[in-house]
Design an enzyme around this catalytic site. Structure first.
Site, short mmCIF file in Angstrom:
data_model
loop_
_atom_site.label_atom_id
_atom_site.label_comp_id
_atom_site.label_asym_id
_atom_site.label_seq_id
_atom_site.Cartn_x
_atom_site.Cartn_y
_atom_site.Cartn_z
N ARG A 103 11.45 51.17 58.46
CA ARG A 103 11.99 51.86 57.08
C ARG A 103 13.36 50.90 56.50
NH1 ARG A 103 11.30 56.35 60.58
NH2 ARG A 103 9.47 57.43 60.06
N LYS A 125 14.65 42.92 43.61
CA LYS A 125 13.22 43.45 43.32
C LYS A 125 12.29 42.41 44.49
CE LYS A 125 13.31 43.94 38.24
NZ LYS A 125 12.48 43.57 37.31
N GLU A 167 13.21 29.15 32.90
CA GLU A 167 14.20 30.20 33.22
C GLU A 167 15.61 29.66 32.85
OE1 GLU A 167 13.12 33.17 33.74
OE2 GLU A 167 11.29 33.12 34.87
N LYS A 206 22.52 36.12 35.95
CA LYS A 206 21.77 37.01 36.31
C LYS A 206 22.41 38.22 37.17
CE LYS A 206 17.55 38.65 38.15
NZ LYS A 206 15.87 38.20 38.54
N GLU A 216 17.35 48.75 35.53
CA GLU A 216 16.46 48.54 34.34
C GLU A 216 16.44 49.96 33.38
OE1 GLU A 216 12.78 46.01 33.78
OE2 GLU A 216 13.34 45.72 35.69
N ARG A 221 18.82 44.60 31.48
CA ARG A 221 18.21 43.67 32.21
C ARG A 221 16.90 43.46 31.54
NH1 ARG A 221 17.32 44.54 38.99
NH2 ARG A 221 16.17 42.46 39.16
N ASN A 225 13.92 39.37 29.76
CA ASN A 225 12.63 39.25 29.42
C ASN A 225 12.15 38.45 28.28
OD1 ASN A 225 11.48 40.29 31.73
ND2 ASN A 225 11.34 42.39 30.86
N HIS A 228 8.82 36.71 27.95
CA HIS A 228 8.16 37.32 29.11
C HIS A 228 6.94 38.18 28.69
CE1 HIS A 228 10.78 35.42 31.64
NE2 HIS A 228 10.18 35.86 32.60
N HIS A 232 3.71 36.97 30.03
CA HIS A 232 3.15 37.71 30.91
C HIS A 232 1.53 37.90 30.61
CE1 HIS A 232 6.78 39.72 32.78
NE2 HIS A 232 6.34 38.72 33.63
N HIS A 245 4.24 30.36 35.98
CA HIS A 245 4.91 31.33 35.05
C HIS A 245 5.90 30.67 34.17
CE1 HIS A 245 7.36 34.90 34.60
NE2 HIS A 245 8.39 34.32 34.91
N1 LIG Z 1 11.86 39.43 42.31
C1 LIG Z 1 11.88 38.88 41.18
O1 LIG Z 1 13.16 39.32 40.57
C2 LIG Z 1 11.26 38.05 40.73
C3 LIG Z 1 11.61 37.07 39.52
C4 LIG Z 1 10.94 36.13 39.00
C5 LIG Z 1 9.67 35.74 39.49
N2 LIG Z 1 9.37 36.39 40.73
C6 LIG Z 1 8.15 36.15 41.68
O2 LIG Z 1 8.19 34.74 41.99
C7 LIG Z 1 6.98 34.31 42.47
C8 LIG Z 1 6.76 32.64 41.94
O3 LIG Z 1 7.85 31.98 42.80
P1 LIG Z 1 7.91 30.26 42.70
O4 LIG Z 1 7.84 29.88 41.42
O5 LIG Z 1 9.14 30.08 43.48
O6 LIG Z 1 6.44 30.12 43.53
P2 LIG Z 1 6.13 29.65 44.85
O7 LIG Z 1 6.78 30.64 45.77
O8 LIG Z 1 4.56 29.91 45.01
O9 LIG Z 1 6.53 28.29 45.05
C9 LIG Z 1 5.70 27.27 44.35
C10 LIG Z 1 5.32 26.10 45.29
O10 LIG Z 1 6.26 25.44 45.61
C11 LIG Z 1 6.23 25.12 47.11
N3 LIG Z 1 7.57 25.02 47.41
C12 LIG Z 1 8.82 25.73 47.40
N4 LIG Z 1 9.63 25.13 47.91
C13 LIG Z 1 9.37 24.16 47.86
C14 LIG Z 1 10.23 22.94 48.25
N5 LIG Z 1 11.69 22.82 48.49
N6 LIG Z 1 9.76 21.55 48.15
C15 LIG Z 1 8.55 21.38 47.98
N7 LIG Z 1 7.53 22.56 47.74
C16 LIG Z 1 8.03 23.91 47.71
C17 LIG Z 1 5.51 26.67 47.75
O11 LIG Z 1 4.92 26.02 48.83
C18 LIG Z 1 4.44 26.61 46.57
O12 LIG Z 1 3.43 25.85 46.84
C19 LIG Z 1 5.94 35.09 41.63
O13 LIG Z 1 5.35 35.83 42.45
C20 LIG Z 1 6.80 36.03 40.73
O14 LIG Z 1 6.19 37.17 40.62
C21 LIG Z 1 10.04 37.46 41.18
ZN LIG Z 2 10.30 34.76 34.62
#
Ligand SMILES: NC(=O)c1ccc[n+]([C@@H]2O[C@H](COP(=O)([O-])OP(=O)(O)OC[C@H]3O[C@@H](n4cnc5c(N)ncnc54)[C@H](O)[C@@H]3O)[C@@H](O)[C@H]2O)c1
Ligand SMILES: [Zn+2]
Length: 341
Positions: A103, A125, A167, A206, A216, A221, A225, A228, A232, A245
């Site tokens: 939990r 999130k 971003e 942020k 939100e 917040r 977007n 986005h 999206h 993304h």
């Molecule tokens: N929670 C939130 O508020 C929020 C906001 C924006 C995005 N997201 C989420 O984030 C995700 C995307 O994240 P991302 O773009 O970081 O993708 P990811 O986590 O898939 O990383 C991208 C790639 O880079 C590699 N990698 C990571 N760090 C590395 C490093 N230092 N050196 C070499 N390779 C590395 C990973 O293994 C992966 O293959 C999505 O699922 C999205 O929904 C969440």
């Molecule tokens: Zn984004």
């Protein structure tokens, strides 16, 4: 830097690669992905580790279950914390596991992509994708601490750096005209001496927004977007395989800047600036998917952020300022797409 939220607060600390391990207690379990594990697991020789396959397709309930079972097998207790070491996929997944395990246990975010450092690791999130859609299962679970080490970004593939830069530019367009000027004059890369300062500035933006509108509810917040709503839809239309993304929202920002101009919300010339900055970063600014206008509009209307009042867009009023505009019709979007490109 401190982030306060409904249940308390957490620190975002900027640390060097050599100093990272000293911020993580030795027995703390670390969950990471195989790419990041290969590069950085050695920084934490004494911590138990779970390495998951990398990629968005593994941000699912299966991986969530693996995390929970591994924590239970490892005998992790309620008062312990765990570490999410990786990009946004690992941050969201491990954060959700931390929210659910017994939990709720505390977790440390160590974001290793530019996108995760400036965006996903801040704000609490967490969640996973379902076969029916992205981020459909999740929660709000703030980290106990976020450790930012920009040295880790030097190993990112170029496309992943640009992905995060989308971003970074977004923060500039919606709330920081000086940042747009700085980035236009001095392009950033993973070795640039200003990288940490830029990351810090984006995190501050942020932080300010999520502190003011954690759940939100006020619309603030939602201004994050920008790009986005269209972005999206493009990700969804292409089954999340065609664009990263940041690439999808890059196209989205240019289209939405056009829309803003057509509606008289954005200063004339805004879309030209947005397009020039993003194209200069090597990000895409158009897509043939934009020709499928009806499907695009239908996809946006199904998006969870669409209300009964039509589509909502965060629109840049002038570079460095924005506002949320609701009640935009599919016809308005079609108008913006005329002569687009
Ligand atoms: N929670 C939130 O508020 C929020 C906001 C924006 C995005 N997201 C989420 O984030 C995700 C995307 O994240 P991302 O773009 O970081 O993708 P990811 O986590 O898939 O990383 C991208 C790639 O880079 C590699 N990698 C990571 N760090 C590395 C490093 N230092 N050196 C070499 N390779 C590395 C990973 O293994 C992966 O293959 C999505 O699922 C999205 O929904 C969440
Ligand atoms: Zn984004």
């Amino acid at each position: 830097m401190t982030v306060t939220h409904q249940r308390g607060s957490y620190e975002i600390e900027f640390v060097s690669k050599s100093g990272l391990a000293s911020h993580v207690p030795a027995a703390t379990p670390i969950i990471t992905d195989e790419n990041v594990g290969r590069l950085y697991a050695g920084l934490f020789p004494d911590n138990p580790k779970l390495l998951l396959p990398a990629g968005e397709e593994f941000k699912n309930l299966n991986s969530f279950a693996r995390c929970l079972e591994w924590l239970a097998e490892s005998g992790v207790k309620r008062g312990q914390q765990i570490v999410a070491l990786g990009g946004g996929v690992i941050g969201d997944l491990v954060g959700f596991a931390a929210a659910a395990y017994m939990r709720g246990v505390r977790f440390i975010q160590i974001p290793t992509t530019l996108l995760a450092q400036v965006d996903s690791s801040i704000g609490g999130k967490v969640g996973v994708d379902l076969p029916q859609g992205k981020n459909l299962a999740g929660s709000f679970h703030a980290p106990s601490k976020v450790l930012i080490c920009t040295e880790l970004l030097t190993t990112l593939p170029k496309s992943q750096f640009a992905n995060g830069m989308a971003e970074v530019w977004k923060y500039g367009f919606i709330m920081d005209a000086d940042l747009v000027k700085q980035l236009s004059e001095h392009p950033l890369d993973a070795h640039h001496p200003e990288l940490e300062a830029v990351v810090r500035r984006c995190i501050e933006h942020k932080r300010d927004v999520v502190q003011a509108d954690e759940f939100e509810t006020t619309g603030l917040r939602a201004t994050l977007n920008f790009g986005h709503t269209i972005g999206h839809a493009l990700e969804q239309m292409s089954g999340y395989t065609r664009y990263l993304h940041g690439e999808a929202i890059s196209i989205g920002m240019v289209v939405e800047a056009h829309l803003g101009e057509k509606l008289g919300v954005s200063e004339p010339g805004t879309s030209r600036v947005v397009k020039k900055c993003l194209a200069g970063q090597g990000l895409p600014v158009t897509s043939e998917l934009l020709n499928q206008q009806d499907l695009l509009i239908e996809t946006m209307a199904r998006d969870k952020k669409a209300s009964g009042k039509g589509l909502a867009f965060s629109l840049v009023t002038k570079i460095g300022e924005c506002k949320l505009v609701e009640g935009i019709s599919g016809q308005d979007v079609k108008l913006a797409l005329q002569n687009y490109g």
